[in-house]
Each structure stands twice: as C-alpha cells, then as structure tokens.
Design an enzyme around this catalytic site. Sequence first.
Site: not given
Length: 377
Positions: A101, A103, A282
């Site tokens: 992930d 972000d 992440d």
Amino acid sequence: MDGKNSMNDQDVKLLERSFKRYYLSHLTEIPVPTDIAKREFGYKKFTGGMIRHMNVQDEKAMRLLLVENSPADVYCSNSYYLFPNMDMKKKDWQGADLIFDIDAKDLHLDCRYSHTCRVCGECKNVYKESSKCPQCNSIKHISSSWPCKNCINAAKKQVVKLVDILENDLGICADLIEIYFSGNEGFHVHVGKTEYNMLEPRARVALGDYIRFYNVMPETYGVRRSKIDRKKFPTEDDPGWHGRVAKKFFGKNAPRSTSNTEYVKIAEKLKNAQYTMGACIDMQVTGDIHRIFRMPGSLNSKSGLAKILCTDLAKFDPYQDACFIDCDLVKISAQCPIRFSLGGRTYGPYIKETKVEVERFAAVYMMCKGTAHAISS
Ligand SMILES: [Zn+2]
Ligand SMILES: [Zn+2]
C-alpha cells in the site's frame, strides 16, 4: 471517530443509491479475485459497522454481495484459507499474496496542508486554518484531504521504485504484478502467486524493510569505523541495493580515508537514502497476513472513486479514469472550501453552505469527504 456513523439518513440513502447504481451498471466488469472461495470477504455499510469473516463461493455470490448489501467499502483477503468464514484461529491459513500500500498521506508533501480541511465532529461545520471549530469551538474533527496532482505523481514515483525492486531484486515476473489506484490517495500493488506466498509475517516485515531501504548498516556495504577497504565496496554491476548504493555513493567520490568521521557521514547518507531511494510502503499492510484489503473494482467510501487497475501508470489520471459514478444531476448543500476537478469539470469552492445542483459523481465525492449533504429534491 467515524464520521460515517453520524451521517444523516438522507445522505446514507443518496450514497447507497449512487454506489448501487455503479455496481449494477458495472457488475460484469468487476474482476473476480483468483481462488475466490478461499478468501475471506468483508464489507462496511454507510451506517457504520464492519462485517467480516464471510466466504464468497463464486462470481455469482460476489455480484450478489455487491448489489444486495449496498456496501460502502468491500474487502477481500490477500490470504487463502481452507475455511475463510471461520474464526481467525480456525481458518487454516494456506498462504497470502504479497500486497503493498502506497499512500500520499505518508509522503509528508508540502502541498497537503493546502488541500486538507476539517469537518467538525459536533456541528459538521467545515473549516480550514483553525485548531478548533469556529462555529462551536469543538476540537473534535475528521481531517478530509483532497489529494492533488502532485500527491498522485509523488505516489506514482514510489510505485515505480517498488516495482523495480520487485522485478529486479526479488525476481518477480512483471506479469504477476498488478498496480491499482486505491480509490483515494494512493496505489495498491498486488503480486499474484509466487514463492513468497508462504512467507510468515516476520519475513514479510524483513522484506518490507528491504524494499524501504530501512535500517541500513554501513557495514553491509563494506564500510567500517576503523578500516575502510575500498575493495569491499559494492560495484555498480552488483545486483540489488549493492549496485544502487555503488551508483549513488561509491563512484569516484568513495571515501579514501579511514576515519570515524567518514563512517558517520556514510551512515547518515544511507539513512537519508531511505526517503529518496527506498519505496515508501505501509508496513502495517505488508506485514499483516490476516487483513482484508479493498477489493479491485469496488468503490472507496472516502471518495466514491473506484479501485481500478492502472495499465499505464504514467498516463493514469484518477480524476478521469477512476470516476465511474453517473453524471445525473443531484441537489446538495455544499460547504466545501477546496476547489477540485473531477470527471473533466471543476467544482467549488463553496464557502458558506450553498445549495447547488451538480453531477452525481461530484456530489458523492463531496459527501464522502463530509463537505456536502443531500437535500430533498
Ligand atoms: Zn463545530
Ligand atoms: Zn497534494
């Protein structure tokens, strides 16, 4: 605090109806996860609450879940289980796809402040540039961010670094790597079945640290406090980080002396390289094998945009390419201090509560971010 729980009935109705219309009209385009029957599914409603530990037997059951439950968010595990609907302990884990992930919110970009506003947890007033609500003085709030092009481009750069490491360092075939826009502020990278599927959480964390170029010791690259032996330095042809480090730090400028000062200098450079050369992923996501993860093709309740596959990352524009809610006109009351572009049009800012009629996708976007409410037509 979850703002979705305090959404009024009219808002919930409009959002549910809009999401359902998307699922009905795009049903056959939503990809079916591989080995669907072995995955755990879950979903959230706009009224709040998470339902998980579900199993979905096949494509038909998945489509039924999407249209019958009017979900705000839909999730699916990257793990495979023999019994996906049992308690975690009884599921019988069979492996998990690697998943990453990225972000924009984790990239600490300067632009972020300019496109973040706050929605008061008490009176729902929307404000910027104040530590408490100017209307009711409450400090309870939800931050609402409207990622800009700079955010998306910065996240794309992280994806490029990640994919380079997956392919060149881990030897993962490009065909097995799928890049998805997350539906809000970043990207999800899924890796299909590989030799890494059986990795335990601790090994996944170590892999994540490698990808981030985190916690790197100068000794790994032949640099010691006392003796600097240039022959031990990596060369540009070395695979993985050794080659990257050689290119960046050990060319003609490699230290010749043997001082502690040189060691400290290199340690500092390697530490900073975490931010410039490592991919910002992440770690909560990469290390966790019992998580359920946003399902490809589903809508993100933070935006109403879809999590979709990016076949050409460089050209991908989420505000055009992931905007699938229809363009019927909808009446809303907007208090949205941020000007934004979506579906080829530009909206706002609406400083005071303003009654406007806008395309449904724009109404949904503002409502998902807490800056607009439905009004009866
Ligand atoms: Zn307030
Ligand atoms: Zn930005």
